[in-house]
Motif scaffolding. Structure first.
Motif, short mmCIF file in Angstrom:
data_model
loop_
_atom_site.label_atom_id
_atom_site.label_comp_id
_atom_site.label_asym_id
_atom_site.label_seq_id
_atom_site.Cartn_x
_atom_site.Cartn_y
_atom_site.Cartn_z
N ILE A 36 0.82 -1.21 0.00
CA ILE A 36 0.00 0.00 0.00
C ILE A 36 0.86 1.26 0.00
CG2 ILE A 36 -1.79 1.28 1.25
CD1 ILE A 36 -2.68 -1.33 2.51
N PHE A 37 1.95 1.25 0.74
CA PHE A 37 2.73 2.46 0.96
C PHE A 37 4.13 2.43 0.35
CE2 PHE A 37 -0.38 2.37 4.41
CZ PHE A 37 -0.86 3.68 4.40
N VAL A 97 4.69 1.35 -3.29
CA VAL A 97 4.56 0.94 -4.69
C VAL A 97 4.98 2.09 -5.59
CG1 VAL A 97 2.67 -0.63 -4.12
CG2 VAL A 97 2.16 1.70 -4.85
N THR A 135 4.76 5.05 -8.16
CA THR A 135 3.76 6.08 -8.41
C THR A 135 3.62 6.30 -9.91
OG1 THR A 135 4.27 7.18 -6.31
CG2 THR A 135 3.09 8.47 -7.96
N ALA A 148 -7.89 1.87 -7.33
CA ALA A 148 -7.10 1.39 -6.19
C ALA A 148 -5.61 1.60 -6.41
CB ALA A 148 -7.40 -0.08 -5.94
N ARG A 187 -2.97 3.83 -4.13
CA ARG A 187 -1.75 3.25 -3.55
C ARG A 187 -0.52 4.03 -3.98
NH1 ARG A 187 -4.20 -1.73 -5.15
NH2 ARG A 187 -2.81 -1.79 -6.95
N SER A 215 1.92 5.98 -1.39
CA SER A 215 3.34 5.65 -1.39
C SER A 215 4.19 6.91 -1.58
CB SER A 215 3.64 4.64 -2.50
OG SER A 215 2.91 3.44 -2.30
N ARG A 226 -8.04 -2.88 3.15
CA ARG A 226 -7.29 -3.13 1.92
C ARG A 226 -6.81 -4.57 1.86
NH1 ARG A 226 -7.99 0.42 -2.24
NH2 ARG A 226 -8.96 2.20 -1.19
N GLU A 247 -7.65 -7.51 -1.00
CA GLU A 247 -6.63 -8.25 -1.72
C GLU A 247 -6.88 -9.76 -1.62
OE1 GLU A 247 -4.16 -7.26 -3.65
OE2 GLU A 247 -4.76 -5.16 -3.43
#
Length: 217
Positions: free
Chosen positions: A26-27, A29, A31, A110, A114, A118, A210, A214
């Protein structure tokens, strides 16, 4: 399963009171800027009412009688005062009611969120707090003073749990501060904010939600 990094949790006095895991799924990935642009544009388009309307020559009021005879006046021939060139006449090719919404797949929405989360995490713009320290009744003053020490950005997005009505009432009147529940978090509100402030309850609920999505894929 993706690994996670740690983020400090601050107490009501702005001091460290623990930590939470930032899941890399989630944090951390990549951009994707074009994807974010597409998703945000679609979100803004969907918010348009689309109720704009002008009247054509068949809809404006006025006589349909020929204003003057066809020949002999030296003037251009006219068939009706409701024609577009006349004052009060109809509008040619004017806007009509329409739906501006665009179809955007849920996976794209989504992924854009994410990527934005990130980006904010890499810039140290994501903050998690235990609470604002507001116990009895809403206090805009207390919320403003606390945010000034925690989130230095000019535009702050505060994410709270749905049961935390006290915090929501305390921050909603602050200029340049926007408040959302954790299940309302979206790409547009993140992209226009400098800092994200999660209450720990909201952060835990958001991450859990989240993870559940998944698992169902």
């Amino acid at each position: 399963m993706a690994t996670a990094t740690k983020l400090e949790v601050l107490d009501a006095k702005g001091k460290k009171a623990g930590s939470v895991d930032l899941p890399e799924a989630i944090f951390a990935v990549e951009t994707n800027v074009p994807l974010i642009h597409q998703v945000v544009t679609a979100q803004l388009a969907a918010a348009r009412q689309g109720t704009h309307k002008t009247k054509t020559r068949g809809e404006v009021s006025g006589s349909g009688v020929k204003p003057f005879k066809q020949k002999g006046t030296g003037r251009a021939r006219q068939g009706s005062i409701r024609q577009p060139e006349h004052r009060g006449g109809g509008v040619v090719h004017g806007p009509v009611p329409r739906d501006y919404s665009q179809r955007t797949p849920k996976k794209m929405i989504a992924a854009a969120l994410r990527g934005l989360l990130s980006d904010r995490a890499r810039a140290n713009r994501v903050h998690v707090i235990e609470s604002f320290g507001i116990a009895d009744k809403p206090s805009t003053k207390a919320a403003r003073e606390y945010l000034a020490t925690v989130a230095p950005g000019n535009r702050v997005l505060v994410v709270v749990d749905r049961d935390d009505e006290l915090t929501a009432l305390s921050v909603r009147n602050l200029p340049q501060v926007h408040v959302l529940f954790q299940d309302q978090l979206n790409a547009y509100d993140v992209v226009v904010s400098d800092d994200l402030v999660f209450t720990k309850a909201a952060f835990d609920a958001f991450v859990a939600g989240r993870a559940a999505k998944e698992e169902t894929k």
